[in-house]
Design a protein around this motif. Structure first.
Motif, PDB file in Angstrom:
ATOM      1  N   ARG A 168     -41.613  18.051  36.555  1.00  0.00           N
ATOM      2  CA  ARG A 168     -41.080  19.270  37.094  1.00  0.00           C
ATOM      3  C   ARG A 168     -41.268  20.568  36.598  1.00  0.00           C
ATOM      4  NH1 ARG A 168     -34.924  18.169  38.992  1.00  0.00           N
ATOM      5  NH2 ARG A 168     -35.637  20.243  40.100  1.00  0.00           N
ATOM      6  N   GLY A 169     -42.211  20.770  35.680  1.00  0.00           N
ATOM      7  CA  GLY A 169     -42.727  21.939  34.949  1.00  0.00           C
ATOM      8  C   GLY A 169     -41.412  22.468  33.783  1.00  0.00           C
ATOM      9  N   ALA A 170     -40.581  21.525  33.525  1.00  0.00           N
ATOM     10  CA  ALA A 170     -39.565  22.086  32.520  1.00  0.00           C
ATOM     11  C   ALA A 170     -40.393  21.791  31.009  1.00  0.00           C
ATOM     12  CB  ALA A 170     -38.422  21.117  32.429  1.00  0.00           C
ATOM     13  N   ARG A 171     -39.818  22.619  30.169  1.00  0.00           N
ATOM     14  CA  ARG A 171     -40.268  22.708  28.638  1.00  0.00           C
ATOM     15  C   ARG A 171     -39.275  21.833  28.162  1.00  0.00           C
ATOM     16  NH1 ARG A 171     -39.011  27.014  26.378  1.00  0.00           N
ATOM     17  NH2 ARG A 171     -37.785  27.923  28.025  1.00  0.00           N
ATOM     18  N   VAL A 172     -39.826  20.531  27.828  1.00  0.00           N
ATOM     19  CA  VAL A 172     -39.048  19.340  27.344  1.00  0.00           C
ATOM     20  C   VAL A 172     -38.834  19.166  25.654  1.00  0.00           C
ATOM     21  CG1 VAL A 172     -38.344  17.043  27.576  1.00  0.00           C
ATOM     22  CG2 VAL A 172     -39.416  18.512  29.275  1.00  0.00           C
ATOM     23  N   PRO A 215     -34.258  25.869  36.746  1.00  0.00           N
ATOM     24  CA  PRO A 215     -35.033  27.386  36.971  1.00  0.00           C
ATOM     25  C   PRO A 215     -36.454  27.146  36.512  1.00  0.00           C
ATOM     26  CG  PRO A 215     -33.631  27.268  34.895  1.00  0.00           C
ATOM     27  CD  PRO A 215     -33.379  26.082  35.920  1.00  0.00           C
ATOM     28  N   PRO A 216     -37.327  28.111  36.748  1.00  0.00           N
ATOM     29  CA  PRO A 216     -38.728  28.303  36.559  1.00  0.00           C
ATOM     30  C   PRO A 216     -38.932  28.184  34.961  1.00  0.00           C
ATOM     31  CG  PRO A 216     -38.466  29.907  37.917  1.00  0.00           C
ATOM     32  CD  PRO A 216     -36.940  29.378  37.577  1.00  0.00           C
ATOM     33  N   ALA A 217     -39.723  27.137  34.515  1.00  0.00           N
ATOM     34  CA  ALA A 217     -39.991  26.612  32.960  1.00  0.00           C
ATOM     35  C   ALA A 217     -38.558  26.375  32.327  1.00  0.00           C
ATOM     36  CB  ALA A 217     -40.793  27.828  32.232  1.00  0.00           C
ATOM     37  N   ALA A 218     -37.835  25.747  33.093  1.00  0.00           N
ATOM     38  CA  ALA A 218     -36.562  25.341  32.349  1.00  0.00           C
ATOM     39  C   ALA A 218     -36.711  24.846  30.944  1.00  0.00           C
ATOM     40  CB  ALA A 218     -35.732  24.473  33.238  1.00  0.00           C
ATOM     41  N   SER A 219     -35.952  24.867  30.125  1.00  0.00           N
ATOM     42  CA  SER A 219     -35.646  24.090  28.972  1.00  0.00           C
ATOM     43  C   SER A 219     -34.626  23.174  28.976  1.00  0.00           C
ATOM     44  CB  SER A 219     -35.253  25.350  27.844  1.00  0.00           C
ATOM     45  OG  SER A 219     -35.382  24.379  26.530  1.00  0.00           O
ATOM     46  N   LEU A 274     -25.733  24.313  25.642  1.00  0.00           N
ATOM     47  CA  LEU A 274     -25.992  24.847  26.863  1.00  0.00           C
ATOM     48  C   LEU A 274     -26.066  26.321  27.312  1.00  0.00           C
ATOM     49  CD1 LEU A 274     -23.647  22.361  28.903  1.00  0.00           C
ATOM     50  CD2 LEU A 274     -26.017  22.134  28.542  1.00  0.00           C
ATOM     51  N   ARG A 275     -26.744  26.883  27.823  1.00  0.00           N
ATOM     52  CA  ARG A 275     -27.001  28.384  28.050  1.00  0.00           C
ATOM     53  C   ARG A 275     -25.769  28.582  29.572  1.00  0.00           C
ATOM     54  NH1 ARG A 275     -33.613  28.689  28.359  1.00  0.00           N
ATOM     55  NH2 ARG A 275     -33.674  28.421  26.131  1.00  0.00           N
ATOM     56  N   GLU A 293     -30.747  26.126  18.890  1.00  0.00           N
ATOM     57  CA  GLU A 293     -31.277  26.040  20.292  1.00  0.00           C
ATOM     58  C   GLU A 293     -30.206  25.996  21.228  1.00  0.00           C
ATOM     59  OE1 GLU A 293     -35.022  24.288  20.635  1.00  0.00           O
ATOM     60  OE2 GLU A 293     -35.041  23.831  18.288  1.00  0.00           O
ATOM     61  N   THR A 294     -30.679  26.482  22.359  1.00  0.00           N
ATOM     62  CA  THR A 294     -30.045  26.410  23.785  1.00  0.00           C
ATOM     63  C   THR A 294     -30.794  25.964  24.923  1.00  0.00           C
ATOM     64  OG1 THR A 294     -30.049  28.632  24.017  1.00  0.00           O
ATOM     65  CG2 THR A 294     -28.080  27.840  23.286  1.00  0.00           C
ATOM     66  N   PHE A 295     -30.020  25.401  25.781  1.00  0.00           N
ATOM     67  CA  PHE A 295     -31.114  24.395  26.898  1.00  0.00           C
ATOM     68  C   PHE A 295     -30.377  24.763  28.230  1.00  0.00           C
ATOM     69  CE2 PHE A 295     -31.675  22.289  22.916  1.00  0.00           C
ATOM     70  CZ  PHE A 295     -32.842  22.063  22.883  1.00  0.00           C
ATOM     71  N   ASP A 296     -31.048  24.726  29.246  1.00  0.00           N
ATOM     72  CA  ASP A 296     -30.573  24.756  30.608  1.00  0.00           C
ATOM     73  C   ASP A 296     -30.239  23.549  31.034  1.00  0.00           C
ATOM     74  OD1 ASP A 296     -31.868  27.543  31.322  1.00  0.00           O
ATOM     75  OD2 ASP A 296     -33.454  26.731  30.990  1.00  0.00           O
TER      76      ASP A 296
END
Length: 220
Positions: free
Chosen positions: A54-58, A32-36, A145-146, A96-99
């Protein structure tokens, strides 16, 4: 991954066939856009860099301070922003949760399975059955995981991928082996080949190791 000259400090796991296999699985995911994204056991940061491109927030985590340093330097050299944290597996990201969660954990069975590995061996030695860290990931990753989030994990067939799939399914995730690759024995497996054969983890006819990627998805 091949286009970046990653800095590898002594004692830090260098990108190898398992890294490439997991990078390929990552490239198959539609983020997804700005994936975590969480890269746990980041080593040099190779997977974290691939996700950030790929534009993710890592967020990248490693128990080794040298790996933390290497990942930060390699992110800067690659022109991407990555949050790098020092700590044991998921401890630095509690709550925290992540994509997407990426994991290339230690997974090689070790003869001295009762002792905690030290130094560089922390990157590959994983207890008598190779599951010292894998079982913990199976227990703890689902909570990170979200809805619709994905875990991508690479391991050896020596450490029972079907057990990994079973544990993740028991936790409510949709899980399966999605990639396989056979490789020549590396120095770690060669050094304990006789012991692995004696334990029945390698047959007398086998002269390659199989790596697999397990993909697990949190239902929406």
């Amino acid at each position: 991954m091949a286009s970046v000259n990653f800095m590898v400090l002594p004692g830090v796991y260098a990108p190898q066939e398992d890294t490439a296999l997991l990078t390929g699985a990552l490239s198959d995911e539609s983020l997804p856009p700005a994936a975590s994204v969480l890269d746990v056991g980041t080593g040099t940061g190779a997977l974290a860099v691939a996700a950030a491109r790929r534009g993710a927030r890592v967020t990248a985590v490693d128990v080794s301070w040298r790996a933390v340093c290497a990942a930060r330097v390699n992110a800067a050299r690659s022109g991407v922003r990555i949050r790098v944290r020092h700590g044991n597996l998921f401890t630095p990201v509690r709550g925290e949760t992540f994509d997407l969660v990426l994991a290339n954990p230690p997974y090689v069975p070790a003869p001295a399975g009762g002792r905690r590995p030290r130094g560089a061996a922390r990157a590959w030695d994983a207890g008598h059955d190779g599951r010292m860290v894998l079982d913990r990931i199976c227990r703890e990753a689902p909570a990170l995981l979200r809805p619709g989030g994905v875990l991508l994990l690479v391991q050896s067939a020596l450490s029972d991928p079907e057990r990994t799939v079973g544990h993740l399914r028991e936790a409510g995730l949709k899980a399966a082996v999605t990639r396989r690759r056979r490789i020549a024995f590396g120095p770690v497996v060669r050094g304990r080949e006789r012991w692995l054969r004696q334990r029945g983890l390698l047959s007398l006819a086998e002269n390659e190791e199989e790596l697999v990627v397990v993909r697990a998805e949190q239902p929406v």
